[in-house]
Design an enzyme around this catalytic site. Structure first.
Site, PDB file in Angstrom:
ATOM      1  N   LYS A   6     -10.502   0.042  10.339  1.00 61.67           N
ATOM      2  CA  LYS A   6     -10.624  -1.189   9.548  1.00 61.67           C
ATOM      3  C   LYS A   6     -10.988  -2.380  10.420  1.00 61.67           C
ATOM      4  O   LYS A   6     -11.227  -3.475   9.915  1.00 61.67           O
ATOM      5  CB  LYS A   6      -9.302  -1.484   8.834  1.00 61.67           C
TER       6      LYS A   6
ATOM      7  N   CYS B  47      -4.774   2.428  -3.670  1.00 66.31           N
ATOM      8  CA  CYS B  47      -3.528   2.934  -3.069  1.00 66.31           C
ATOM      9  C   CYS B  47      -2.380   1.944  -3.227  1.00 66.31           C
ATOM     10  O   CYS B  47      -1.526   1.818  -2.345  1.00 66.31           O
ATOM     11  CB  CYS B  47      -3.712   3.265  -1.597  1.00 66.31           C
TER      12      CYS B  47
ATOM     13  N   GLN C 158      -4.332  -4.921   7.344  1.00 64.82           N
ATOM     14  CA  GLN C 158      -5.329  -5.858   6.820  1.00 64.82           C
ATOM     15  C   GLN C 158      -5.325  -7.183   7.566  1.00 64.82           C
ATOM     16  O   GLN C 158      -6.218  -7.997   7.359  1.00 64.82           O
ATOM     17  CB  GLN C 158      -5.089  -6.111   5.316  1.00 64.82           C
TER      18      GLN C 158
ATOM     19  N   HIS D  35       0.865  -1.165   0.000  1.00 60.06           N
ATOM     20  CA  HIS D  35       0.000   0.000   0.000  1.00 60.06           C
ATOM     21  C   HIS D  35       0.912   1.229   0.000  1.00 60.06           C
ATOM     22  O   HIS D  35       2.003   1.189   0.567  1.00 60.06           O
ATOM     23  CB  HIS D  35      -0.834  -0.055   1.281  1.00 60.06           C
TER      24      HIS D  35
ATOM     25  N   ASP E 226       3.216  -3.892   8.088  1.00 55.76           N
ATOM     26  CA  ASP E 226       1.934  -3.228   7.860  1.00 55.76           C
ATOM     27  C   ASP E 226       0.838  -4.249   8.180  1.00 55.76           C
ATOM     28  O   ASP E 226       0.566  -5.147   7.394  1.00 55.76           O
ATOM     29  CB  ASP E 226       1.853  -2.759   6.404  1.00 55.76           C
TER      30      ASP E 226
HETATM   31  C1  LIG Z   1      -2.521  -2.726   3.583  1.00 53.84           C
HETATM   32  C2  LIG Z   1      -2.826  -1.346   4.028  1.00 53.84           C
HETATM   33  N1  LIG Z   1      -1.847  -0.593   4.552  1.00 53.84           N
HETATM   34  C3  LIG Z   1      -2.058   0.659   4.998  1.00 53.84           C
HETATM   35  C4  LIG Z   1      -3.284   1.236   4.900  1.00 53.84           C
HETATM   36  C5  LIG Z   1      -3.461   2.631   5.390  1.00 53.84           C
HETATM   37  O1  LIG Z   1      -4.328   2.682   6.467  1.00 53.84           O
HETATM   38  P1  LIG Z   1      -4.933   4.067   6.904  1.00 53.84           P
HETATM   39  O2  LIG Z   1      -5.510   4.695   5.681  1.00 53.84           O
HETATM   40  O3  LIG Z   1      -5.954   3.723   7.910  1.00 53.84           O
HETATM   41  O4  LIG Z   1      -3.810   4.874   7.465  1.00 53.84           O
HETATM   42  C6  LIG Z   1      -4.348   0.494   4.348  1.00 53.84           C
HETATM   43  C7  LIG Z   1      -5.706   1.044   4.214  1.00 53.84           C
HETATM   44  O5  LIG Z   1      -5.989   1.978   3.492  1.00 53.84           O
HETATM   45  C8  LIG Z   1      -4.102  -0.820   3.911  1.00 53.84           C
HETATM   46  O6  LIG Z   1      -5.081  -1.547   3.386  1.00 53.84           O
END
Ligand SMILES: Cc1ncc(COP(=O)(O)O)c(C=O)c1O
Ligand SMILES: Cc1ncc(COP(=O)(O)O)c(C=O)c1O
Ligand code: FES
Ligand code: FES
Lengths: 164, 444, 444, 164
Positions: free
Chosen positions: C259, C399, C236, C156, C233
């Protein structure tokens, strides 16, 4: 009455999306621009050449575009190309402003788009009124127009009135 | 000490007297705040005089958040489905509500998690620019040894430590304006401390300790003279006074939702458009980019460039509702009511022997925030006795150690009011305060 | 394509089959989520398959926040009054709930505004260390030209762009592991890409696009071999799988509240204690300091050192309630239910001609997150037709532009389930998907 | 029955706060430590000298402290000083652990503090049980103890058993 979805994807739009006009990358051009729709990452690359008309005022000459995007963006770029090809630069920019107004209409046709007032160059563009009901798609419809506006404005700024 | 009791009229006689809140209106306001009905310490009615730390929230704010979660929760600026459309609309409407509350354009308002984050955002954008990020356009934000950052002795740590750290990261020098015996920032030092070397002038609009309201004009004028950027800590002004940021002429300003009747977890940073446009991003990630390859990334225009990842959407909606609530009361009326309260607080404190105010003792250009020391009794002990009477005040250095050091004290007790505070509450406070020294057997 | 329909059993035959959610239990779960009852687009029941972007919230989460605001809202870790005590207690209880949900100690969990902020926190701490902040203790976080940061092509933007920027700020080099045709990170490249020069290895626990779950062990093993820090990270994974961070052995991990059935505006960063202790602060301001003078500042121990200013208290309380809700359902049961859904989603997509999955097509080590392209129809158009049937999916690059580029597509549509998703919803999705190509007059 | 407030500010505490024992800054010391209560910024500076007892084991010798803080912190430092002066290092650390337990008790007296079990060195310290009901004040009561523990541990680590 057609549903909002049917208004969004009018046949004219689907047809333009399938057989887009002015798709391509001409060799000779004054300006090339590259625009991205940040919400989706789709892109359009547009080339334009201005030509002087009889009085020497700049007119949109050859215009082609490539890029990828949804049916709305492809159809809109196609309709845009047809609308502005051969028209004076000022008029092209005015048409672009009109189209923007259509997109800001939230689906209620602005007066200048009704049958009595419509600039005939925008005849096909009216089909996009349904897009205005879907805020997430407005940028799709504007992508080609924004590229054209940018390119034409740049070209007009760099090309002297008496076309060299 | 002062004859400010009941003084609700304008400081400047030429103004029209602003509307204040009548008793019925105030009762209606209080009814909007569920927490104000609770009791503490064995059934005593709560007298909440800690609004300077965080305000209570009216039902409309709680409802706005609840409604968002129950009806339109979705990721914003992403997705083609109806919920996402509605969530985006709610989020951007909230931006408009907050932006217009302080007189700025929607795209000049960046959501942050609190005011601290907003101030840090500017400081980190500057150090990123110093490291070459943002290219030529961002060079105006770059600092070098010899450059100076000017703050003041009145600052909350949130508007001091980020600048110390920026100086340490870039080699720039930190300087500061002093405060006078009333706790007001010494504008007379602007001419000598703010010089051609000054690149940033960061100062507070209102002190969370002394309650002193800064006359912003000379600061902005001097900064413009030398070409320095101005950063305003508007944390304590936006909740209590009518604030028009463009009229003040500052370049940046930060404030928090939770101090202005809004939720925790959200704040806002204002930046003049051309500055935001030239500034490199700080926090990076999703939703603030244009084209991302493994090698490099291009960034979205402001305000999105500064809003990485999933935003505090529900909280923004709540902050928008809070701004709307305040706007509907009318910030003139809010300020007039609080000026009245400020007079009562000053009188209450002045009426108790052995109590000394840190800050202006005249009810002019100050908030209804009064910090004080009780001779012979530590602030925390003062607070404890007040708490036992149901009166919630804050004790300690209020995140402003240098200001306390300036006055030779380690800690103060602070009574701070808000739009929902009543005369009766201040009377309860006064009575409890009057008993403190006797409780600890000091004084006569 | 696969015979995974109804496959709810364990991937490993030696495990005891985990408990899954029965129909009555699932109905009870759904009744906890107010938003799931709403309709969209002229009265169609909502089929929410966009939980990968953000999840819906159960009533207990909304109530926890509401109760906080209505009963104990106050500034935490400050003030001597009863409300402040209660607010502090609620805040720290929430920390314990979230920390224990992922198996870590309370003081190893830092609140952040989202996962993006957590990942950026680590990256900025490293560049601050590079500039000498944090002194000798922090030198292990410093980077220099020649040093390498390794990420993956599956990331991401939140776990890619901050590392690009860190590299740009410090002169370090960014390298990356590729992904295979199933969308899995190529662990076989660890041996060559991760070397003695590698200082950080940042990778995702589960892809938000392909749904592929990473086998963390070889990554941690290789990083330890070369002395690199690992940053996971876990955005998910934490909402969908039982996750024990110390057992995984990573050094840092970030995830978001929104999430995992929690509020927006809050996330968490886990860091091993000795690392957090050595790390310099990033955002500075109130509540994270010890002694502040105008000249310099000393900082509080972790986790407070990394929590500047007024925290997202109410949101932390909500995230604590969400973690507790999930823990009470049992993450094994949640994961088993979602494995069942993943099988259904894969089958649904496989049953429609002209649809291609980006990611693993076998229901093994993957989330109930399925991204796909429809031949001849742009993802956004796919999403629009599904939306018209009440089905909310996400479209675009999610993203993760580099991952999409790897598969030669600009955008995909993504159906992502959560604990409250039902078999029937996936059937509605399947039917709507089956009509897409006909609508646009492509295919046969 | 006394109110929680009266239990918090027992007369013994108010007396110690007014007339704190061992306040000062001795000239001769093995270790000086400086501790800050981060919630309020209050500080204590404590000096200690260890002495060997008959068997050569280290014993807390002279101990003095200065600093500012609330009545709870001043009284607690005073009571602490009296409790540990002259006791073996190990016992001082154990008393500190006992006091911490009292603070964690949420106001319910732990068994080791009841009349039958109480270490007489902690006789005055029991008065602090009311503090445990006020979470924001626990750090006040612990400030002096934490400083002592740190100083004594440091001193014991650097001073060999056979006191030089
Ligand atoms: C795999 C992953 N990493 C990071 C993020 C970023 O999370 P957030 O937007 O809550 O900061 C997301 C979600 O958008 C994600 O799915
Ligand atoms: C004057 C002032 N500036 C800055 C802040 C920091 O605000 P926050 O903690 O919401 O980031 C505060 C409040 O604590 C304040 O009163
Ligand atoms: S979805 Fe990208 S242009 Fe329409
Ligand atoms: S308030 Fe500072 S030590 Fe008690």
């Amino acid at each position: 009455m057609s549903t909002p979805m049917e208004q969004l994807y009018q046949q004219l739009i689907l047809d333009h999306a399938k057989h887009p006009a002015h798709r391509g990358a001409q060799e000779a051009y004054d300006v090339e621009v590259h625009h991205v729709n940040p919400t989706c990452g789709d892109e359009v690359t547009l080339r334009v050449r201005l030509e002087p008309d009889a009085s020497g005022a700049p007119v949109v000459g050859e215009l082609t575009w490539t890029g990828q995007g949804c049916s709305i963006s492809q159809a809109s770029a196609s309709v845009m190309s047809q609308a502005v090809a051969g028209v004076p630069v000022e008029r092209a920019l005015a048409l672009s402003a009109d189209f923007r107004e259509l997109m800001d209409s939230r689906g209620v046709l602005p007066e200048k788009f009704d049958d009595d007032h419509l600039d005939e160059a925008l005849e096909d563009a009216v089909a996009f009124v349904g897009v205005a009901r879907y805020p997430a798609r407005i940028k799709c419809a504007l992508l080609g127009w924004a590229a054209m506006k940018d390119a034409v404005a740049q070209a007009a700024a760099t090309t002297p009135e008496e076309g060299r | 000490m002062t004859d400010t009791l009941d003084r609700t009229g304008p400081a400047d006689e030429h103004d029209v007297a602003p509307r204040t809140l009548g008793p019925a209106e105030l009762a209606a306001v209080r009814a909007d705040f569920p927490l104000l009905t609770r009791t503490v310490r064995d059934g005593r009615p709560l007298v909440y005089l800690d609004s300077g730390a965080t305000s209570q929230k009216p039902e409309v704010v709680l409802d706005a958040e609840q409604d968002f979660y129950a009806q339109r929760n979705a990721a914003v600026h992403r997705g083609a489905h109806q919920l996402a459309e509605e969530a985006t609309e709610a989020f951007e409407t909230a931006r408009h509500q907050v932006a217009s509350f302080v007189g700025v354009a929607d795209d000049e308002l960046v959501w942050t998690s609190n005011a601290t984050a907003g101030l840090n955002l500017v400081a980190y954008a500057m150090s990123n620019a110093t490291l070459g990020r943002g290219g030529d356009a961002a060079r105006r934000f770059a600092l070098a040894p010899g450059d100076e950052i000017v703050v003041t002795e009145a600052e909350h740590h949130a508007n001091l430590v980020p600048w110390q750290e920026l100086a340490a990261r870039t080699g720039a020098t930190l300087r500061w304006l002093g405060v006078d015996d009333d706790g007001r920032i010494r504008a007379d030092e602007l001419a000598t401390v703010v010089t051609d070397r000054t690149k940033v002038l960061a100062f507070t609009h209102a002190s969370n300790v002394t309650g002193a309201i800064t006359d912003v004009a000379p600061f902005v004028a001097r900064a413009r003279e030398v070409g320095a950027l101005t950063v305003l800590d508007a944390c304590q002004s936006v909740p209590h006074l009518p604030v028009d940021l463009p009229a003040l002429g500052v370049d940046f300003a930060a404030f928090s939702g939770h101090k202005m009747l809004g939720p925790t977890g959200v704040g806002a940073l204002y930046g003049r458009r051309e500055l935001l446009e030239a500034m490199p991003p700080v926090t990076t990630g999703g939703s603030m980019v244009e084209v991302v390859t493994m090698e490099s990334t291009t960034y979205a225009p402001p305000p999105r460039r500064f809003e990485a990842g999933t935003q505090m959407v529900s909280q923004a909606v709540g902050m928008g509702a809070a701004a709307t609530y305040l706007a509907e009361l009318g910030m003139d009326a809010v300020a007039a009511h609080e000026r009245h309260l400020s007079g009562l607080l000053l009188d209450a404190v002045a009426s108790v022997p052995g109590v000394r105010v840190i800050g202006p003792t005249e009810n002019v250009d100050r908030l209804a925030t009064v910090s004080f020391v009780v001779d012979g009794v530590h602030a925390h002990d003062v607070g404890q006795v007040l708490d036992d009477a149901g009166v919630a005040v804050r004790v300690g250095h209020h995140c402003a150690q240098p200001l306390h050091r300036r006055f030779g004290v380690a800690a103060t007790a602070r009574a701070s009011a808000a739009v929902y505070t009543t005369d009766e509450e201040i009377a309860v406070f006064r009575e409890a305060l009057a008993g403190v020294r006797a409780f600890f057997g000091v004084g006569d």
